[in-house]
Design a protein around this motif. Structure first.
Motif, short mmCIF file in Angstrom:
data_model
loop_
_atom_site.label_atom_id
_atom_site.label_comp_id
_atom_site.label_asym_id
_atom_site.label_seq_id
_atom_site.Cartn_x
_atom_site.Cartn_y
_atom_site.Cartn_z
N ALA A 1 0.83 -1.21 0.00
CA ALA A 1 0.00 0.00 0.00
C ALA A 1 0.87 1.25 0.00
CB ALA A 1 -0.94 -0.01 1.21
N ASP A 2 2.07 1.17 0.56
CA ASP A 2 2.98 2.31 0.56
C ASP A 2 3.30 2.76 -0.87
OD1 ASP A 2 3.05 1.34 3.21
OD2 ASP A 2 5.05 2.18 3.52
N VAL A 3 3.35 1.80 -1.79
CA VAL A 3 3.62 2.14 -3.19
C VAL A 3 2.51 3.04 -3.73
CG1 VAL A 3 3.83 1.19 -5.52
CG2 VAL A 3 4.96 0.06 -3.61
N GLY A 4 1.26 2.71 -3.41
CA GLY A 4 0.15 3.55 -3.85
C GLY A 4 0.14 4.90 -3.18
N VAL A 5 0.44 4.93 -1.88
CA VAL A 5 0.43 6.20 -1.15
C VAL A 5 1.56 7.10 -1.62
CG1 VAL A 5 0.71 7.24 1.13
CG2 VAL A 5 -0.79 5.28 0.84
N ILE A 6 2.71 6.53 -1.95
CA ILE A 6 3.80 7.35 -2.51
C ILE A 6 3.34 7.99 -3.81
CG2 ILE A 6 6.07 7.22 -3.62
CD1 ILE A 6 6.88 5.22 -1.47
N GLY A 7 2.66 7.21 -4.67
CA GLY A 7 2.16 7.77 -5.91
C GLY A 7 1.16 8.88 -5.66
N TRP A 8 0.23 8.64 -4.73
CA TRP A 8 -0.82 9.62 -4.48
C TRP A 8 -0.31 10.85 -3.74
CZ3 TRP A 8 -4.39 9.37 0.28
CH2 TRP A 8 -5.31 10.43 0.24
N LEU A 9 0.33 10.65 -2.60
CA LEU A 9 0.74 11.78 -1.76
C LEU A 9 2.09 12.37 -2.17
CD1 LEU A 9 -0.36 10.64 1.82
CD2 LEU A 9 -1.58 12.13 0.21
N VAL A 10 3.10 11.52 -2.29
CA VAL A 10 4.46 12.04 -2.56
C VAL A 10 4.53 12.63 -3.96
CG1 VAL A 10 6.89 11.42 -2.75
CG2 VAL A 10 5.49 10.44 -0.91
N GLU B 1 5.05 12.80 -13.83
CA GLU B 1 4.69 12.74 -12.42
C GLU B 1 3.18 12.74 -12.24
OE1 GLU B 1 6.55 11.99 -10.13
OE2 GLU B 1 8.57 12.72 -10.48
N SER B 2 2.47 13.46 -13.08
CA SER B 2 1.01 13.46 -13.01
C SER B 2 0.46 12.07 -13.27
CB SER B 2 0.45 14.45 -14.03
OG SER B 2 -0.97 14.45 -14.01
N PHE B 3 1.07 11.36 -14.22
CA PHE B 3 0.65 9.99 -14.51
C PHE B 3 0.96 9.09 -13.33
CE2 PHE B 3 1.02 5.91 -16.92
CZ PHE B 3 -0.28 5.87 -17.36
N HIS B 4 2.11 9.29 -12.69
CA HIS B 4 2.47 8.47 -11.52
C HIS B 4 1.47 8.69 -10.39
CE1 HIS B 4 6.97 8.74 -12.89
NE2 HIS B 4 6.22 8.00 -13.70
N GLN B 5 1.03 9.93 -10.21
CA GLN B 5 0.07 10.21 -9.15
C GLN B 5 -1.25 9.47 -9.41
OE1 GLN B 5 -2.88 12.26 -9.02
NE2 GLN B 5 -2.98 12.71 -6.84
N ARG B 6 -1.66 9.43 -10.64
CA ARG B 6 -2.90 8.73 -10.98
C ARG B 6 -2.74 7.22 -10.82
NH1 ARG B 6 -4.36 12.26 -16.45
NH2 ARG B 6 -4.42 14.28 -15.38
N GLN B 7 -1.56 6.71 -11.16
CA GLN B 7 -1.31 5.29 -10.96
C GLN B 7 -1.43 4.92 -9.48
OE1 GLN B 7 2.62 4.98 -12.69
NE2 GLN B 7 1.84 4.03 -14.55
N GLY B 8 -0.83 5.75 -8.62
CA GLY B 8 -0.89 5.48 -7.19
C GLY B 8 -2.31 5.51 -6.67
N TYR B 9 -3.07 6.49 -7.10
CA TYR B 9 -4.46 6.61 -6.63
C TYR B 9 -5.28 5.42 -7.11
CZ TYR B 9 -8.62 9.15 -5.07
OH TYR B 9 -9.75 9.53 -4.40
#
Length: 351
Positions: free
Chosen positions: A127-136, A166-174
């Motif tokens: 889950a940390d992988v997803g939270v890094i994408g979303w928050l970090v 980075e925008s794509f990474h954030q969406r991947q995490g979410y």
């Protein structure tokens, strides 16, 4: 161009030309005159940014061999490759300021240059992988999109592509977190635990409060930065709260409330003493991150040596070919054979 107008004015100084370009919201380019302090500020900021992209592959890279599916592994591998590319763009931008990336790497692994404090925290669950994408990565987007308008041309241009990725990474995490939140109760608890651990370090990513940030005013005056640390932090909180509500997680800040008068969310004060400890090298993973970067650099020494030897060989061959062509022009076979061999080598190397 403002630069030309000022430079051509009788008695105009380089300092006046520089200030005119900044005031006109135009770009400073590598061959333009710039103050030493402006150059030093850019080197420090770009180097720290580049180091962060490279070190930042480690927390998520920890899960490459343990991703729960081939799809998740492919996504994570693609993201790591993107981050490596970001580091290369930024090191190249730093080199336009007259520094060498080998020197910057040496400063990183010797502790003389820093990287973002956020990457000194462990990734305990997937889950940390997803939270890094979303928050970090979400915090990175807030911080980096204004850098697309940075006054230094090479840095601003590098940021355009970096921000898109980075925008794509954030969406991947979410998307990963949404999948987990639709899963079992244990998976939902795992997501909430990750949010609890990463929320405050994500707020600290923007740096200290404005009152404790000595470089902000000058960087904004030079149009390197466009917003203060606290302004960016507020923007991130306002963006993230509705996303958390949609996701179904609780942000670990009991003091968070909507401020009708300001039209923004009030939130608690991060533990600045923790940020200080992490920056000073006392975070949970500081030593591990730097040691792994040092080991990777040393293990890759033979690749750098081979690449240097190959480049020198090609330069020597090019010089010999030029001399041969000049001496044997029109004499036939020898020059033609040399040219054909060079062409085959270039084709083999995809050039």
């Amino acid at each position: 161009m403002v630069t030309a107008e000022v430079a051509e004015r009788p008695g105009a100084s380089p300092e006046e030309a520089f200030e005119a370009v900044i005031a006109a919201e135009q770009r400073i380019e590598p061959r333009d005159w710039m103050p030493d302090a402006y150059r030093a500020t850019l080197v420090r900021q770009i180097a720290q940014h580049a180091h962060s992209e490279i070190i930042g592959m480690q927390p998520e890279g920890n899960w490459l061999t343990r991703a729960p599916s081939l799809r998740r592994k492919a996504i994570l591998l693609a993201k790591a490759q993107d981050e490596a590319g970001h580091g290369l763009y930024l090191y190249a931008a730093a080199e336009t300021l007259g520094v060498d990336r080998a020197e910057l790497t040496e400063k990183l692994i010797s502790g003389r240059q820093k990287y973002s404090s956020i990457f000194n925290y462990p990734t305990l669950t997937f889950a940390d992988v997803g939270v890094i994408g979303w928050l970090v990565d979400g915090a990175a987007i807030c911080n980096q999109v204004p850098l697309c308008r940075c006054s230094y041309g090479p840095y601003a241009r590098a940021m355009v592509r970096i921000c898109k990725e980075e925008s794509f990474h954030q969406r991947q995490g979410y998307e990963l977190l949404m999948t987990l939140m639709r899963g079992t109760e244990a998976q939902r608890r795992m997501v909430q635990d990750a949010v609890d651990r990463w929320w405050w370090p994500s707020l600290m990513m923007f740096g200290p409060s404005d009152a404790a940030s000595p470089n902000t005013a000058r960087s904004m005056g030079w149009r390197i930065k466009r917003h203060t640390n606290d302004e960016l932090r507020q923007r991130f909180v306002d963006m993230t709260v509705p996303q958390a509500e949609h996701l179904g997680v609780t942000l670990p800040d009991p003091g968070m409330s909507w401020n009708e008068e300001r039209g923004s969310w009030d939130f608690g004060e991060p533990d600045w003493s923790e940020l200080t400890r992490v920056i000073q090298g006392q975070g949970p993973c500081n030593a591990q991150r730097v040691e792994r970067r040092r080991a990777a650099h040393e293990d890759g020494g033979w690749v750098r040596e081979a690449a240097t030897a190959y480049a020198e060989k090609r330069r020597a061959e090019a010089g010999a070919s030029t001399g041969t062509d000049a001496g044997t022009a029109g004499t036939g076979t020898g020059a033609a054979t040399k040219t054909d061999a060079g062409t085959e080598t270039e084709q083999e190397n995809g050039k």
